[in-house]
Each structure stands twice: as structure tokens, then as C-alpha cells.
Enzyme design. Structure first.
Site, mmCIF file in Angstrom:
data_model
loop_
_atom_site.group_PDB
_atom_site.id
_atom_site.type_symbol
_atom_site.label_atom_id
_atom_site.label_comp_id
_atom_site.label_asym_id
_atom_site.label_seq_id
_atom_site.Cartn_x
_atom_site.Cartn_y
_atom_site.Cartn_z
ATOM 1 N N HIS A 39 -15.887 14.262 -20.174
ATOM 2 C CA HIS A 39 -14.599 14.295 -19.499
ATOM 3 C C HIS A 39 -13.537 14.703 -20.505
ATOM 4 O O HIS A 39 -13.287 14.602 -21.739
ATOM 5 C CB HIS A 39 -14.170 12.817 -18.985
ATOM 6 C CG HIS A 39 -15.311 12.400 -18.341
ATOM 7 N ND1 HIS A 39 -15.338 12.125 -16.917
ATOM 8 C CD2 HIS A 39 -16.341 11.737 -18.779
ATOM 9 C CE1 HIS A 39 -16.346 11.340 -16.609
ATOM 10 N NE2 HIS A 39 -17.197 11.168 -17.770
ATOM 11 N N TYR A 40 -12.365 15.052 -19.876
ATOM 12 C CA TYR A 40 -11.078 15.084 -20.805
ATOM 13 C C TYR A 40 -10.208 14.018 -20.103
ATOM 14 O O TYR A 40 -10.362 13.842 -18.949
ATOM 15 C CB TYR A 40 -10.340 16.373 -20.939
ATOM 16 C CG TYR A 40 -9.747 17.091 -19.669
ATOM 17 C CD1 TYR A 40 -9.183 16.485 -18.456
ATOM 18 C CD2 TYR A 40 -9.883 18.379 -19.448
ATOM 19 C CE1 TYR A 40 -8.816 17.087 -17.183
ATOM 20 C CE2 TYR A 40 -9.501 19.038 -18.215
ATOM 21 C CZ TYR A 40 -8.844 18.613 -17.101
ATOM 22 O OH TYR A 40 -8.368 19.071 -16.250
ATOM 23 N N THR A 41 -9.160 13.710 -20.610
ATOM 24 C CA THR A 41 -8.403 12.338 -20.197
ATOM 25 C C THR A 41 -7.223 12.940 -19.265
ATOM 26 O O THR A 41 -6.734 12.217 -18.636
ATOM 27 C CB THR A 41 -7.848 11.683 -21.576
ATOM 28 O OG1 THR A 41 -7.178 12.374 -22.181
ATOM 29 C CG2 THR A 41 -8.975 11.018 -22.148
ATOM 30 N N GLU A 108 -15.054 10.434 -23.070
ATOM 31 C CA GLU A 108 -13.716 10.896 -22.483
ATOM 32 C C GLU A 108 -12.809 11.506 -23.951
ATOM 33 O O GLU A 108 -12.674 10.596 -24.881
ATOM 34 C CB GLU A 108 -12.713 9.682 -21.937
ATOM 35 C CG GLU A 108 -12.973 9.129 -20.355
ATOM 36 C CD GLU A 108 -12.428 9.926 -19.479
ATOM 37 O OE1 GLU A 108 -11.589 10.964 -19.974
ATOM 38 O OE2 GLU A 108 -12.724 9.740 -18.418
ATOM 39 N N HIS A 167 -18.059 16.728 -16.379
ATOM 40 C CA HIS A 167 -17.676 15.837 -15.111
ATOM 41 C C HIS A 167 -17.533 16.701 -13.850
ATOM 42 O O HIS A 167 -18.023 16.289 -12.682
ATOM 43 C CB HIS A 167 -16.261 15.363 -15.383
ATOM 44 C CG HIS A 167 -15.968 14.000 -14.362
ATOM 45 N ND1 HIS A 167 -14.910 13.483 -14.258
ATOM 46 C CD2 HIS A 167 -16.949 13.570 -13.375
ATOM 47 C CE1 HIS A 167 -14.942 12.338 -13.270
ATOM 48 N NE2 HIS A 167 -16.079 12.349 -12.720
ATOM 49 N N ASP A 177 -12.762 18.749 -14.913
ATOM 50 C CA ASP A 177 -12.893 18.307 -16.433
ATOM 51 C C ASP A 177 -14.220 18.552 -16.884
ATOM 52 O O ASP A 177 -15.228 18.428 -16.316
ATOM 53 C CB ASP A 177 -12.377 17.076 -16.789
ATOM 54 C CG ASP A 177 -12.907 15.950 -16.005
ATOM 55 O OD1 ASP A 177 -13.122 15.834 -14.773
ATOM 56 O OD2 ASP A 177 -13.228 14.776 -16.705
#
Length: 295
Positions: A39-41, A108, A167, A177
Site C-alpha cells: 500500500h501507500y499511505t 504501508e 492493494h 495504491d
């Protein structure tokens, strides 16, 4: 002698109301973890940690920007033990397996994501996909730390390369993401995940430029690769967002979610490399020599 008498044998563990004997260990078992989800935040480190340690969502690891070190080594935050179920994937599926939270470890990555709010990005991708969206880059030092972390997790749990996913792969209808700026090919070159062979892509592209697979066949192929997709024979929203997720990962220069020969060629090259048995079930029309249409 006094210490041994107090603590008891090492194979015995005293719990509340009973004692566990650890002498008999069964060799027939494996990890419950089957998937590794990236994921990215889409927010700062402080905001990310505040959200991910709150009551609603969580993840196993948070990878900050490469500014934190401990004795010269990069720092990674672990928020949930790997043996526990973190709440990072939400409603999701991959290769027919639902509820990916149950079988996954989530990472993340602190990254700003797109240059505009998520809702606006979603609207633009659906209504004006030609709009240029700028995505925050992933620093090389951050990716090097990520590679070390992923190798460690993959080796301990025996995660298959095709089960290292975004994700957006497992929830394409609601997530984008880690986005098109994420360097999936860089991970593959480091021995993580999947990537198609160039010559296979070229071979399939040459065939598909003359006669592209029917949309129903393309949907079957996306489903065979792992995407949660129902075969309808129509370019519905679900098909478009699945194609968008696929293109963001494997053809990030154009992720409009439209079917084309290059996307199909990449998909067939991946299936050829990692799931060759599925190609026997996938039929696509062939143009007869001298005819103007595919049969």
C-alpha cells in the site's frame, strides 16, 4: 539448581490454570500467510501512524521515508505481529480467495500518492482518464529497505511470486495504491514478485495487433491471473477498474482502463510464464489469411 527448581524444565510452559508441554513438535505445518500486500499511505508519516494505530485500520509494517536510522540501518515500524490479522486489505479477493486480511501481511509505504484528493482522482480516472496526474516518487533508499523487508517476509512464509500484490489488485473497485509510480520491475529485478518476458510480450502483441482477443476472453484471462472479476462480455465499470489496476502495475505509462493489444500481450505473457496451464483454456480468435475479420 535453585533457578531450575523455580522455573521448571524449558519444555514446560505454565499458563493460567494449566501447563503446556512443548516436547512433541509436529513437522507437518506451514504458515497461514499466503499473500503480501503493498500500500501507500497517501499521507505523512505522523498522520499515517496516527491512523494505523487507531481503532479502525492497521497494518503489519509501516515503511517511512529514508530519514530514520538505528546505528546506520534504516528503521521500519512494526505495528502488528505477523501471527495476528491486521486490518489493511478490507473487502478484497485474489485468485478466488476472499478476505485477504485473513491470509496476508500488509506493508504501508509512506508516500504522498497523487497530487490531488482520492475522490478527485477517482472521478478523473473514470470521466477524463487523459488528465495528467502527478504521483509522488518512491526514493531508491526507501525501495532498498522495502526489498530487504519483503525478502525476509517472503522467505519465512514461502509466499509465491504471484501472491505479492498491490492493494489495487485485490480491491480494484475502490483502491489505486501503491499507484503507477511504484517500481514493480525494480522489485522483480531484486528477485521479488513477477514481470513478463519482453520477447513473449512482443510475440503476443504482434498477434493481438492483427486480431485482439474478444472482451469476454480478456475477462477470462484477467480472472485467471487472479483479479476478482465477473465475465460479462461487456466493458463495464468493474472490467475497466481491473484493467486500470493491471495497467498501473505492468504498463504505467497508460492506465486508462481501456482494452488494447499491448495490455492483452502483457497479460498473456504473464500467464505464459507463471500459469501456462491456463493458456490451454483460453481461446482467442485468429484471423484467416486474406480475410478482413477474425474468426
Amino acid at each position: 539448581m535453585l533457578l531450575t527448581a523455580c522455573t521448571g524444565p524449558a519444555h514446560l510452559e505454565t499458563r493460567n490454570g494449566y501447563v503446556v508441554d512443548h516436547r512433541h513438535v509436529a513437522p507437518s505445518h506451514n504458515s497461514r500467510v499466503r499473500h503480501l500486500v503493498l500500500h501507500y499511505t497517501d499521507s505523512s508519516e505522523a498522520d499515517s501512524l496516527a491512523t494505523l494505530t487507531g481503532p479502525h485500520v492497521s497494518t503489519h509494517y509501516v515503511l517511512p521515508l529514508p530519514t530514520h536510522q538505528h546505528h546506520g540501518d534504516p528503521l521500519v515500524y512494526q505495528l502488528v505481529d505477523e501471527s495476528r490479522r491486521a486490518w489493511h486489505a478490507g473487502a478484497s479477493a485474489w485468485k478466488g480467495h476472499p478476505s485477504i486480511n485473513d491470509t496476508s501481511i500488509g506493508i504501508e509505504i509512506v508516500n504522498g500518492g497523487p497530487d490531488r484528493p482520492f475522490n478527485e482522482v477517482e472521478r478523473l480516472l473514470e470521466t477524463d482518464p487523459a488528465t495528467v496526474i502527478h504521483w509522488a516518487p518512491y526514493p531508491e533508499a526507501q525501495i532498498e529497505t522495502l526489498i530487504a523487508l519483503m525478502h525476509d517476509i517472503i522467505d519465512r512464509h514461502g509466499i509465491h511470486p504471484t501472491d505479492v500484490v498491490a492493494h489495487s489488485d485485490i480491491a480494484p473497485n475502490r483502491k489505486i495504491d501503491p499507484g503507477p509510480a511504484f517500481p514493480w520491475k525494480r522489485l522483480y529485478e531484486a528477485g521479488i514478485g513477477v514481470w513478463p518476458e519482453d520477447d513473449a510480450v512482443a510475440r503476443y502483441r504482434a498477434a493481438f495487433e492483427n486480431c485482439p482477443p474478444q472482451l469476454e476472453t480478456l475477462q477470462h484471462a484477467l480472472q485467471a491471473w487472479g483479479y476478482p472479476l465477473r465475465v460479462t462480455g461487456e466493458l463495464d465499470r468493474r472490467t475497466a477498474v481491473v484493467l486500470r489496476a493491471f495497467q498501473m502495475r505492468f504498463r504505467p505509462t497508460d492506465y486508462r482502463g481501456l482494452p488494447d493489444a499491448e495490455s492483452a500481450a502483457i497479460l498473456w505473457a504473464l500467464l505464459d510464464k507463471y500459469h501456462p496451464e491456463t493458456l490451454q483454456r483460453l481461446q482467442y480468435p485468429i484471423r484467416r489469411q486474406g480475410q478482413g475479420a477474425c474468426r
